[in-house]
Scaffold this motif. Structure first.
Motif, mmCIF file in Angstrom:
data_model
loop_
_atom_site.group_PDB
_atom_site.id
_atom_site.type_symbol
_atom_site.label_atom_id
_atom_site.label_comp_id
_atom_site.label_asym_id
_atom_site.label_seq_id
_atom_site.Cartn_x
_atom_site.Cartn_y
_atom_site.Cartn_z
ATOM 1 N N ASP A 60 0.832 -1.272 0.093
ATOM 2 C CA ASP A 60 -0.056 0.101 -0.174
ATOM 3 C C ASP A 60 0.835 1.279 -0.053
ATOM 4 O OD1 ASP A 60 -2.236 -1.843 0.116
ATOM 5 O OD2 ASP A 60 -2.343 -1.567 2.233
ATOM 6 N N ASP A 61 2.003 1.275 0.816
ATOM 7 C CA ASP A 61 2.917 2.276 0.725
ATOM 8 C C ASP A 61 3.544 2.494 -0.468
ATOM 9 O OD1 ASP A 61 2.220 2.972 3.564
ATOM 10 O OD2 ASP A 61 4.038 1.813 3.971
ATOM 11 N N MET A 62 3.793 1.442 -0.912
ATOM 12 C CA MET A 62 4.666 1.704 -2.426
ATOM 13 C C MET A 62 3.527 2.022 -3.549
ATOM 14 S SD MET A 62 5.999 -1.382 -4.779
ATOM 15 C CE MET A 62 4.472 -2.014 -5.371
ATOM 16 N N MET A 63 2.454 1.672 -3.659
ATOM 17 C CA MET A 63 1.394 2.013 -4.544
ATOM 18 C C MET A 63 1.156 3.686 -4.185
ATOM 19 S SD MET A 63 0.912 -0.390 -6.407
ATOM 20 C CE MET A 63 -0.701 -0.452 -7.330
ATOM 21 N N GLU A 64 1.152 4.181 -3.130
ATOM 22 C CA GLU A 64 0.897 5.733 -2.580
ATOM 23 C C GLU A 64 1.918 6.531 -2.954
ATOM 24 O OE1 GLU A 64 -0.759 8.238 1.285
ATOM 25 O OE2 GLU A 64 -0.880 5.744 1.204
ATOM 26 N N ASN A 65 3.115 6.104 -2.679
ATOM 27 C CA ASN A 65 4.275 6.902 -2.749
ATOM 28 C C ASN A 65 5.128 6.907 -3.748
ATOM 29 O OD1 ASN A 65 4.206 8.359 0.059
ATOM 30 N ND2 ASN A 65 3.602 6.148 0.404
ATOM 31 N N THR A 66 4.875 6.098 -4.973
ATOM 32 C CA THR A 66 5.873 5.927 -6.191
ATOM 33 C C THR A 66 4.892 6.049 -7.171
ATOM 34 O OG1 THR A 66 5.349 3.656 -6.514
ATOM 35 C CG2 THR A 66 7.099 3.994 -4.914
ATOM 36 N N LYS A 67 5.419 6.068 -8.495
ATOM 37 C CA LYS A 67 4.615 6.118 -9.740
ATOM 38 C C LYS A 67 4.354 4.730 -10.571
ATOM 39 C CE LYS A 67 7.020 10.384 -10.327
ATOM 40 N NZ LYS A 67 8.088 11.314 -11.518
ATOM 41 N N VAL A 68 4.253 3.810 -9.787
ATOM 42 C CA VAL A 68 4.422 2.482 -10.327
ATOM 43 C C VAL A 68 2.752 1.965 -10.531
ATOM 44 C CG1 VAL A 68 4.042 1.101 -8.353
ATOM 45 C CG2 VAL A 68 5.156 0.222 -10.032
ATOM 46 N N LYS A 69 1.943 2.618 -9.942
ATOM 47 C CA LYS A 69 0.348 2.271 -10.053
ATOM 48 C C LYS A 69 0.025 1.781 -11.388
ATOM 49 C CE LYS A 69 -2.380 3.924 -7.065
ATOM 50 N NZ LYS A 69 -3.444 5.095 -6.447
ATOM 51 N N HIS A 70 0.041 2.881 -12.536
ATOM 52 C CA HIS A 70 -0.755 2.671 -13.851
ATOM 53 C C HIS A 70 0.175 1.456 -14.437
ATOM 54 C CE1 HIS A 70 -3.058 6.343 -13.196
ATOM 55 N NE2 HIS A 70 -1.885 6.922 -13.063
ATOM 56 N N TRP A 71 1.325 1.408 -14.315
ATOM 57 C CA TRP A 71 2.113 0.179 -15.074
ATOM 58 C C TRP A 71 1.705 -1.400 -14.180
ATOM 59 C CZ3 TRP A 71 5.350 -3.248 -12.233
ATOM 60 C CH2 TRP A 71 5.806 -4.148 -13.055
ATOM 61 N N TYR A 72 1.548 -1.053 -13.012
ATOM 62 C CA TYR A 72 1.057 -2.238 -12.334
ATOM 63 C C TYR A 72 -0.366 -2.597 -12.560
ATOM 64 C CZ TYR A 72 0.865 -5.755 -8.433
ATOM 65 O OH TYR A 72 0.526 -6.664 -7.644
ATOM 66 N N ARG A 73 -1.167 -1.552 -12.694
ATOM 67 C CA ARG A 73 -2.649 -2.051 -12.784
ATOM 68 C C ARG A 73 -2.579 -2.652 -14.274
ATOM 69 N NH1 ARG A 73 -3.840 -3.252 -8.229
ATOM 70 N NH2 ARG A 73 -4.181 -1.457 -6.723
ATOM 71 N N ARG A 74 -1.997 -2.152 -15.410
ATOM 72 C CA ARG A 74 -1.817 -2.512 -16.662
ATOM 73 C C ARG A 74 -1.225 -4.077 -16.845
ATOM 74 N NH1 ARG A 74 -0.231 2.872 -18.148
ATOM 75 N NH2 ARG A 74 2.022 2.136 -18.016
#
Length: 379
Positions: free
Chosen positions: A353-367
């Motif tokens: 949860d901290d990683m998803m909130e504090n980095t720019k990885v979310k969009h790539w990860y969901r793809r």
């Protein structure tokens, strides 16, 4: 043939139902009208109350015996038709599975929460390859008593070829998917074992060439059409194994509370007896909390290990850049799948949860999540 029989019975039933009948029995008409007559309508697609009443009349009148015989025959024809349809679709489904898997029967021996095992699952899922899972008990490991290699993941191919090491597994299967003329035994010979003793005096096994695909020149050009694509993929696959994976334990066991939450998840998802689960949750959590501190020192991590995780993930996103959906371009490559597989084991934990909130990885990860769930790499 069964469908043709059904149509013949339908024609006979309709012609018989049109014969005038004057004698009726109300009680029998009611029972048949709410049961057999409705089934006949679905079977032959004739609909309409007029047909149903004539059919009921025929069954209840002087031709009742013959009408019942027709209904029985029609039902038998319907049964055979449905049975034939189901068998055909099962056969087609089996053929589709065999085509997707290239005829490979795959069995994965794993710990569900192991990042290296998660890498292999991400690869197999993305390519739509069917596989069976054997969850290994991490304490006794009885499921691996047949193997001299006692680590996971292990992938058995067609019950004969044993593939060890997550990166070797991925490279071998990917090679086979592309070079279908090569056998798995031929491919695995390209990844020889190398045994050595590390600085702690422990024997370790490494595999040569494990980030390479064993392809012809034409096949390599097809898979990597642009200059530098192959080297980039290999670089980040190695990075996932040599660096990213070592950030997981210090982050998920960062505090005593996080360690307990992590082991609660491990016990819930793993294969433990009641006693083993209790022991693992509390003793294991305490042990890993201590070990995580040693890992932090071994890998020269910051006091706040989250910062190393954030930096690593943001370095990965920056390497992909803004013009690409994935490192592989419009589709994930083996580096995308490796990084996704490693990060995925933290899902449901505070570190994730901290990683998803504090980095720019979310969009790539969901793809990546959608790509693996939808088997977008299926050939």
């Amino acid at each position: 043939m069964a469908a043709a029989c059904g149509r013949v019975f339908g024609k006979v039933g309709r012609s018989l139902a049109e014969v005038p009948v004057t004698r009726r029995t109300g009680t029998v008409s009611y029972l048949v009208g709410t049961g057999s007559a409705q089934v006949s309508r679905r079977a032959y697609g004739t609909g309409g109350p007029g047909f149903r009443s004539r059919l009921v009349s025929g069954a209840a009148g002087g031709s009742g015996l013959l009408g019942c015989a027709v209904l029985l025959g029609g039902g038998l024809g319907l049964y055979q038709t449905v049975k034939f349809w189901v068998q055909q679709h099962q056969h087609l489904a089996q053929e589709e599975v065999q085509a997707v898997g290239g005829g490979l029967k795959l069995v994965l021996y794993q710990y569900k929460t192991c990042p290296f095992c998660s890498k292999v699952r991400a690869f197999l899922d993305y390519h739509g390859l069917p596989y069976d899972i054997v969850e290994v008990n991490p304490v006794m490991r009885q499921e691996l008593k047949w193997s001299t290699y006692r680590k996971v993941p292990i992938l058995m191919v067609n019950g004969q070829v044993q593939l060890n090491d997550s990166s070797v597994i991925i490279s071998s299967i990917k090679t086979q998917l592309i070079s279908k003329d090569k056998t798995m035994s031929e491919i695995i010979n390209c990844y020889p074992e190398m045994k050595s003793v590390n600085e702690n005096g422990k024997e370790v096994t490494e595999y040569n060439n494990k980030y390479w695909l064993m392809l012809s020149e034409d096949e390599t050009t097809q898979v990597y059409p642009e200059k530098g694509m192959q080297k980039e993929e290999m670089k980040w696959r190695r990075w996932a194994d040599d660096w990213l994976v070592h950030l997981i334990s210090p982050n998920v066991y960062r505090t005593t509370g996080e360690a307990l939450a992590s082991f609660d998840y491990i016990v819930r998802e793993g294969k433990f007896s009641t006693f083993e689960g209790f022991f693992a949750k509390y003793v294991g959590a305490a042990a890993m909390f201590i070990i995580s501190k040693r890992l932090k020192n071994r890998h020269n991590l910051q006091d706040d290990v989250r910062q190393d995780l954030y930096k690593a993930v943001n370095d990965w996103v920056a390497a992909i850049g803004k013009k690409r959906k994935f490192m592989g371009g419009n589709q994930p490559n083996l580096a995308d799948l490796a990084v996704f597989g490693v990060l995925r084991v933290m899902e449901g934990l505070q570190a994730f949860d901290d990683m998803m909130e504090n980095t720019k990885v979310k969009h790539w990860y969901r793809r990546m999540e959608r790509a693996t769930l939808n088997h977008e790499g299926r050939q």
